[in-house]
Design a protein around this motif. Structure first.
Motif, PDB file in Angstrom:
ATOM      1  N   ILE A 177      65.792 -22.801 -88.960  1.00 30.18           N
ATOM      2  CA  ILE A 177      66.465 -24.090 -88.979  1.00 30.18           C
ATOM      3  C   ILE A 177      65.477 -25.162 -88.516  1.00 30.18           C
ATOM      4  O   ILE A 177      64.713 -24.948 -87.572  1.00 30.18           O
ATOM      5  CB  ILE A 177      67.726 -24.078 -88.091  1.00 30.18           C
ATOM      6  CG1 ILE A 177      68.441 -25.419 -88.117  1.00 30.18           C
ATOM      7  CG2 ILE A 177      67.406 -23.687 -86.665  1.00 30.18           C
ATOM      8  CD1 ILE A 177      69.030 -25.779 -89.444  1.00 30.18           C
ATOM      9  N   THR A 178      65.491 -26.317 -89.168  1.00 36.39           N
ATOM     10  CA  THR A 178      64.601 -27.408 -88.791  1.00 36.39           C
ATOM     11  C   THR A 178      65.381 -28.513 -88.081  1.00 36.39           C
ATOM     12  O   THR A 178      66.605 -28.620 -88.194  1.00 36.39           O
ATOM     13  CB  THR A 178      63.912 -28.007 -90.021  1.00 36.39           C
ATOM     14  OG1 THR A 178      64.897 -28.664 -90.841  1.00 36.39           O
ATOM     15  CG2 THR A 178      63.208 -26.932 -90.849  1.00 36.39           C
ATOM     16  N   LYS A 179      64.639 -29.342 -87.381  1.00 31.00           N
ATOM     17  CA  LYS A 179      65.224 -30.492 -86.686  1.00 31.00           C
ATOM     18  C   LYS A 179      65.966 -31.389 -87.664  1.00 31.00           C
ATOM     19  O   LYS A 179      67.078 -31.852 -87.390  1.00 31.00           O
ATOM     20  CB  LYS A 179      64.120 -31.267 -85.981  1.00 31.00           C
ATOM     21  CG  LYS A 179      64.538 -32.592 -85.382  1.00 31.00           C
ATOM     22  CD  LYS A 179      63.333 -33.325 -84.810  1.00 31.00           C
ATOM     23  CE  LYS A 179      63.717 -34.696 -84.297  1.00 31.00           C
ATOM     24  NZ  LYS A 179      62.538 -35.437 -83.768  1.00 31.00           N
ATOM     25  N   GLU A 180      65.373 -31.634 -88.826  1.00 28.04           N
ATOM     26  CA  GLU A 180      65.965 -32.528 -89.818  1.00 28.04           C
ATOM     27  C   GLU A 180      67.264 -31.956 -90.374  1.00 28.04           C
ATOM     28  O   GLU A 180      68.245 -32.691 -90.563  1.00 28.04           O
ATOM     29  CB  GLU A 180      64.974 -32.796 -90.950  1.00 28.04           C
ATOM     30  CG  GLU A 180      63.745 -33.589 -90.562  1.00 28.04           C
ATOM     31  CD  GLU A 180      62.738 -32.794 -89.727  1.00 28.04           C
ATOM     32  OE1 GLU A 180      61.947 -33.423 -88.987  1.00 28.04           O
ATOM     33  OE2 GLU A 180      62.755 -31.529 -89.798  1.00 28.04           O
ATOM     34  N   GLU A 181      67.303 -30.648 -90.608  1.00 28.75           N
ATOM     35  CA  GLU A 181      68.521 -30.020 -91.119  1.00 28.75           C
ATOM     36  C   GLU A 181      69.638 -30.085 -90.084  1.00 28.75           C
ATOM     37  O   GLU A 181      70.801 -30.328 -90.428  1.00 28.75           O
ATOM     38  CB  GLU A 181      68.227 -28.561 -91.502  1.00 28.75           C
ATOM     39  CG  GLU A 181      67.373 -28.428 -92.754  1.00 28.75           C
ATOM     40  CD  GLU A 181      66.854 -27.014 -92.969  1.00 28.75           C
ATOM     41  OE1 GLU A 181      66.537 -26.668 -94.119  1.00 28.75           O
ATOM     42  OE2 GLU A 181      66.743 -26.248 -91.972  1.00 28.75           O
ATOM     43  N   LEU A 182      69.291 -29.883 -88.825  1.00 30.36           N
ATOM     44  CA  LEU A 182      70.294 -29.964 -87.773  1.00 30.36           C
ATOM     45  C   LEU A 182      70.836 -31.383 -87.643  1.00 30.36           C
ATOM     46  O   LEU A 182      72.057 -31.586 -87.576  1.00 30.36           O
ATOM     47  CB  LEU A 182      69.702 -29.505 -86.441  1.00 30.36           C
ATOM     48  CG  LEU A 182      70.627 -29.599 -85.219  1.00 30.36           C
ATOM     49  CD1 LEU A 182      71.910 -28.812 -85.436  1.00 30.36           C
ATOM     50  CD2 LEU A 182      69.902 -29.119 -83.964  1.00 30.36           C
ATOM     51  N   GLU A 183      69.957 -32.354 -87.641  1.00 27.28           N
ATOM     52  CA  GLU A 183      70.389 -33.753 -87.516  1.00 27.28           C
ATOM     53  C   GLU A 183      71.347 -34.144 -88.628  1.00 27.28           C
ATOM     54  O   GLU A 183      72.333 -34.859 -88.402  1.00 27.28           O
ATOM     55  CB  GLU A 183      69.177 -34.681 -87.533  1.00 27.28           C
ATOM     56  CG  GLU A 183      68.437 -34.759 -86.221  1.00 27.28           C
ATOM     57  CD  GLU A 183      67.314 -35.766 -86.243  1.00 27.28           C
ATOM     58  OE1 GLU A 183      67.238 -36.592 -85.313  1.00 27.28           O
ATOM     59  OE2 GLU A 183      66.507 -35.727 -87.190  1.00 27.28           O
ATOM     60  N   ALA A 184      71.065 -33.680 -89.846  1.00 32.71           N
ATOM     61  CA  ALA A 184      71.887 -34.052 -90.996  1.00 32.71           C
ATOM     62  C   ALA A 184      73.299 -33.494 -90.912  1.00 32.71           C
ATOM     63  O   ALA A 184      74.222 -34.031 -91.539  1.00 32.71           O
ATOM     64  CB  ALA A 184      71.211 -33.572 -92.285  1.00 32.71           C
ATOM     65  N   ALA A 185      73.485 -32.424 -90.141  1.00 29.46           N
ATOM     66  CA  ALA A 185      74.806 -31.773 -90.062  1.00 29.46           C
ATOM     67  C   ALA A 185      75.667 -32.318 -88.936  1.00 29.46           C
ATOM     68  O   ALA A 185      76.862 -32.030 -88.878  1.00 29.46           O
ATOM     69  CB  ALA A 185      74.626 -30.264 -89.883  1.00 29.46           C
ATOM     70  N   ILE A 186      75.100 -33.116 -88.053  1.00 35.71           N
ATOM     71  CA  ILE A 186      75.825 -33.552 -86.855  1.00 35.71           C
ATOM     72  C   ILE A 186      76.660 -34.796 -87.146  1.00 35.71           C
ATOM     73  O   ILE A 186      76.217 -35.727 -87.810  1.00 35.71           O
ATOM     74  CB  ILE A 186      74.832 -33.824 -85.710  1.00 35.71           C
ATOM     75  CG1 ILE A 186      74.212 -32.506 -85.258  1.00 35.71           C
ATOM     76  CG2 ILE A 186      75.522 -34.501 -84.534  1.00 35.71           C
ATOM     77  CD1 ILE A 186      73.114 -32.662 -84.250  1.00 35.71           C
ATOM     78  N   THR A 187      77.880 -34.780 -86.629  1.00 43.15           N
ATOM     79  CA  THR A 187      78.777 -35.935 -86.689  1.00 43.15           C
ATOM     80  C   THR A 187      79.238 -36.259 -85.269  1.00 43.15           C
ATOM     81  O   THR A 187      78.883 -35.567 -84.310  1.00 43.15           O
ATOM     82  CB  THR A 187      80.005 -35.650 -87.575  1.00 43.15           C
ATOM     83  OG1 THR A 187      80.879 -34.738 -86.864  1.00 43.15           O
ATOM     84  CG2 THR A 187      79.623 -35.037 -88.903  1.00 43.15           C
ATOM     85  N   SER A 188      80.047 -37.294 -85.145  1.00 41.46           N
ATOM     86  CA  SER A 188      80.582 -37.646 -83.830  1.00 41.46           C
ATOM     87  C   SER A 188      81.513 -36.567 -83.286  1.00 41.46           C
ATOM     88  O   SER A 188      81.853 -36.558 -82.105  1.00 41.46           O
ATOM     89  CB  SER A 188      81.332 -38.978 -83.913  1.00 41.46           C
ATOM     90  OG  SER A 188      82.406 -38.878 -84.845  1.00 41.46           O
ATOM     91  N   ASN A 189      81.929 -35.641 -84.152  1.00 37.44           N
ATOM     92  CA  ASN A 189      82.854 -34.573 -83.751  1.00 37.44           C
ATOM     93  C   ASN A 189      82.149 -33.263 -83.400  1.00 37.44           C
ATOM     94  O   ASN A 189      82.806 -32.285 -83.049  1.00 37.44           O
ATOM     95  CB  ASN A 189      83.834 -34.293 -84.903  1.00 37.44           C
ATOM     96  CG  ASN A 189      85.267 -34.601 -84.504  1.00 37.44           C
ATOM     97  OD1 ASN A 189      85.515 -35.108 -83.430  1.00 37.44           O
ATOM     98  ND2 ASN A 189      86.195 -34.283 -85.380  1.00 37.44           N
TER      99      ASN A 189
END
Length: 393
Positions: free
Chosen positions: A156-168
């Protein structure tokens, strides 16, 4: 006039919404056939070392058959703390940061149920173990999948993780070494995730059940990263490295407030883990490292054989750095994962698991456990090679 009684369904809607395990489906199919070589279930082919079995038997002969303390016998918790410290530099307080559980499966369940509120999201890395998403759903949470790529060795990459995160987003579920891909993440791979996790105030559920089964470099625990121990729930157990699957014994480590919350669920659902199993595990940690190293050496030899053999029969396969699974690509055959696995089972009597049961990112692959004898692996490769040849255009 009486108010009509609303008709109630017999089953929980949450339970009805989840699917049975795809792994068990193929295992059950194989169990009805003769002459099947199973590369399906992730279970060591080694018997639990005798000194571990002897310690358990001895505890029963001495009459240690009553309930233990809810979090487990203190001697075992102290030994788990010492073990994590010397092996992975991640010590925990045995008094209030460790619970002995009924397998790592219970540890995953109580970790999620004690931290995730209805509607909160848990990011799950896929391909990944089949139980994560259903457990999140049963807790009322929402599983959010990130598909890793074979070109990146399923990390898993930093960019992939960031793209999946929401306020929830509440938490991220990690499993390295990974089931089913065998992928590992080094400290250098994990470091970039820290910034994202801190910025978004996330918890990390780190399933490290395969930590000992790391072949080319020592496992690096996520909880060891600066500032991450207070955000991490570390899940592990005895099933894989110590060949103790049927003993159903795991453990979970976390900051004291989370551990106290998990203990509430554990108290009501399980009371405590098996007493004889706990005494066996105590002996495993005290004197079982030589047995672990012997098994790891054997698994590494089998891994090397499987990767080399898959290449020879036309299936590309990245080199798994840990666990005991190969995850070859079958895309060049033109078959999807389910079709390949079912036809291979019926035509050649080899049971594998279709990659898509581990998430959409697993499509085009099959999971093959090499936790079986070299003789069986050689016969399985011969049969898979014949199957591919018979189905090539």
């Amino acid at each position: 006039m009486t108010t009509p009684v609303r008709k109630k369904g017999r089953l929980s809607e949450a339970v009805q919404s989840i699917q049975p395990s795809g792994i068990r489906r193929f295992f059950d199919m194989a169990s009805t056939m003769d002459n099947v070589i199973s590369l399906g279930v992730g279970e060591p082919d080694f018997v639990t070392p005798w000194k571990v079995r002897e310690a358990s038997i001895d505890s029963m002969e001495r009459g240690y058959t009553a309930y233990t303390a809810n979090p487990g016998i203190i001697e075992l918790r102290e030994e788990i703390s010492s073990y994590l410290s010397r092996q992975f530099s991640t010590p925990y307080d045995p008094e209030n940061e460790i619970i002995v559980t009924v397998g790592a499966s219970e540890a995953i369940d109580i970790a999620i149920r004690s931290t995730v509120n209805p509607g909160e999201e848990v990011v799950i890395i896929e391909p990944g173990f089949v139980s994560y998403a259903p457990i999140v759903s049963l807790a009322g949470g929402k599983p959010v999948s990130i598909g890793t790529k074979k070109e990146n060795e399923f990390k898993i990459t930093k960019e992939e993780l960031e793209a999946a995160i929401t306020s929830n987003t509440k938490a991220i579920m990690l499993c390295f070494p990974n089931n089913p891909t065998g992928a590992v993440m080094t400290k250098e791979d994990l470091d970039p995730l820290v910034e994202v996790i801190e910025k978004n105030d996330l918890l990390v559920l780190s399933d490290e059940i395969y930590a000992e089964l790391s072949y080319d470099q020592k496992h690096y625990s996520f909880a060891r990263l600066p500032g991450m121990k207070e955000r991490t729930i570390l899940i592990s157990g005895f099933s894989k490295a110590f060949a103790m699957t049927g003993w159903r014994l795991g453990f979970v480590c976390a900051p004291a407030d989370i551990t106290a919350a998990m203990l509430k669920i554990h108290q009501y659902a399980m009371m405590c883990a098996s007493t004889p199993a706990q005494y066996g595990a105590l002996e495993a940690l005290r004197s079982g490292q030589d047995d672990v190293e012997r098994m790891v050496t054997s698994y590494k030899q089998r891994r090397n054989y499987m990767v080399k053999s898959f290449a020879e029969i036309g299936l590309s396969c990245h080199v798994p750095g840990g666990a005991f699974y190969a995850f070859p690509s079958i895309e060049d055959t033109g078959m999807d994962s389910n079709a390949f696995a079912e036809e291979l089972l019926h035509e050649e009597r080899v049971a594998v698991v279709p990659g898509n049961v581990f998430g959409e990112g697993g499509e085009g692959h099959i999971r093959c456990s090499y936790a079986t004898s070299m003789e069986s692996l050689e016969t399985a490769i011969e049969r898979i090679g014949r199957f591919i040849k018979n189905h090539s255009s």
